[in-house]
Design a protein around this motif. Structure first.
Motif, PDB file in Angstrom:
ATOM      1  N   ARG A 198       0.450  -1.333   0.146  1.00 38.62           N
ATOM      2  CA  ARG A 198       0.053  -0.009  -0.074  1.00 38.62           C
ATOM      3  C   ARG A 198       0.623   1.055   0.167  1.00 38.62           C
ATOM      4  O   ARG A 198       2.162   1.152   1.214  1.00 38.62           O
ATOM      5  N   THR A 199       0.570   1.902  -0.941  1.00 36.54           N
ATOM      6  CA  THR A 199       1.041   3.328  -0.736  1.00 36.54           C
ATOM      7  C   THR A 199       0.056   4.471   0.545  1.00 36.54           C
ATOM      8  O   THR A 199      -0.750   4.767  -0.091  1.00 36.54           O
ATOM      9  N   HIS A 200       1.215   5.176   0.951  1.00 32.30           N
ATOM     10  CA  HIS A 200       1.280   6.314   1.545  1.00 32.30           C
ATOM     11  C   HIS A 200       1.040   7.556   1.434  1.00 32.30           C
ATOM     12  O   HIS A 200       2.609   7.592   0.731  1.00 32.30           O
ATOM     13  N   PRO A 213      -3.211   6.950   2.706  1.00 33.99           N
ATOM     14  CA  PRO A 213      -2.913   5.777   1.710  1.00 33.99           C
ATOM     15  C   PRO A 213      -4.333   6.521   0.859  1.00 33.99           C
ATOM     16  O   PRO A 213      -5.146   6.679   1.041  1.00 33.99           O
ATOM     17  N   SER A 215      -4.973   4.055  -3.272  1.00 34.25           N
ATOM     18  CA  SER A 215      -4.837   3.362  -4.298  1.00 34.25           C
ATOM     19  C   SER A 215      -5.489   3.838  -5.269  1.00 34.25           C
ATOM     20  O   SER A 215      -6.042   4.586  -5.546  1.00 34.25           O
ATOM     21  N   GLN A 219       0.700   0.783 -10.323  1.00 32.37           N
ATOM     22  CA  GLN A 219       1.742   1.181  -9.365  1.00 32.37           C
ATOM     23  C   GLN A 219       2.773   0.573 -10.341  1.00 32.37           C
ATOM     24  O   GLN A 219       2.572  -0.721 -11.348  1.00 32.37           O
TER      25      GLN A 219
END
Length: 297
Positions: A198-200, A213, A215, A219
């Motif tokens: 997961r990207t923050h 966070p 989405s 990616q």
């Protein structure tokens, strides 16, 4: 062809894996490499390569010659470096490694001017996201983004990279413009990642740092790739200004959340090299050249 030249050419062919790859490194035609290898084989009276339509391998004589030629090439290079230090003239092959995005956006536009200023230097550029072993890999210099962790290396900061949240006008028209970082939870976000997860994204707000966070559909570990997706309207991307700047000026991308700067505020882009008492002239010349032209970005 001189004896020194034949040794270096043979070693280059072996280490690059083919005549055509060696020709690209040396800046000559593959037919010239093949002809010079044939002349070397005739002079030695032995076949050095076993060649087929699909692959190329060393013969037993070639293996023996390579072991000695590799040592000879290293001795010749050491002698050349010593002479270069004495004369102070930048010369020889400068091996540089850099991430593809940095190489395309920052190094490639500057290389013609550098090569014109230092015509005795030839640049060998390796595109890699890994900080290779500079000593064992015989790499003179790496250009990297981020903090330096290896204390045995030296980093000279070239400039501070700052990021900007952006999207295409078409995306903004279709999905609206986020007014606060927390609004990103409802948007398609294109995130940079080198591994799954997961990207923050973090932002500075009047109430303090805000971590969100995010989405979305893609990616990727390529900034240029993410920029092209953002331009096509696939979503919102967090991009360095040196990647997105021209599209922001042209209107292909629009800046978002200007009142909420991304965190960290800046990430160093540095020239990284092995710790030595004295840099070779070719390496120092390139580091100074990059620092002068990238300062203030």
């Amino acid at each position: 062809m001189s004896q020194d030249g034949s040794v270096n050419l043979f070693v280059c062919v072996v280490e690059e894996g083919s005549f055509s790859a060696a020709a690209r490194v040396l800046g000559v035609a593959p037919s010239s490499v093949a002809r010079q290898i044939q002349q070397l084989e005739q002079a030695l009276g032995a076949r050095l390569f076993q060649r087929t339509t699909r692959k190329q391998s060393l013969t037993e004589a070639g293996e023996l010659y390579y072991r000695h030629a590799r040592r000879a090439a290293e001795e010749l290079e050491a002698a050349r470096r010593g002479i270069a230090r004495m004369t102070g003239a930048p010369a020889g092959v400068l091996t540089v490694t850099a991430e593809a995005d940095l190489a395309v956006a920052l190094i490639s536009p500057l290389l013609p001017a550098f090569l014109q200023e230092y015509p005795e230097v030839k640049v060998r550029l390796l595109l890699s996201s890994a900080l290779s072993d500079l000593v064992d890999g015989r790499i003179d210099l790496a250009v990297r983004m981020g903090q330096l962790k290896d204390s045995s290396l030296v980093a000279r900061k070239l400039f501070e990279s700052r990021s900007q949240l952006c999207a295409s006008p078409a995306y903004v028209k279709a999905h609206g413009r986020p007014a606060h970082p927390l609004d990103l939870a409802g948007h398609q976000c294109l995130s940079f990642r080198t591994s799954a997860g997961r990207t923050h994204w973090r932002f500075a707000t009047p109430d303090g740092p805000c971590e969100v966070p995010v989405s979305g559909p893609v990616q990727a570990n390529g900034l240029e790739f993410l920029k092209s997706l953002a331009i096509s309207g696939c979503g919102i991307a967090m991009l360095p200004e040196w990647i997105a700047g021209k599209e922001l000026e042209r209107g292909g991308l629009v800046a978002l959340l200007d009142g909420f700067p991304s965190l960290p505020a800046g990430t160093p882009v540095s020239a990284v090299y092995a710790e030595r008492r004295q840099l070779e002239p070719k390496t120092r010349a390139f580091v100074d050249f990059l620092a002068a032209r990238l300062a203030g970005r």
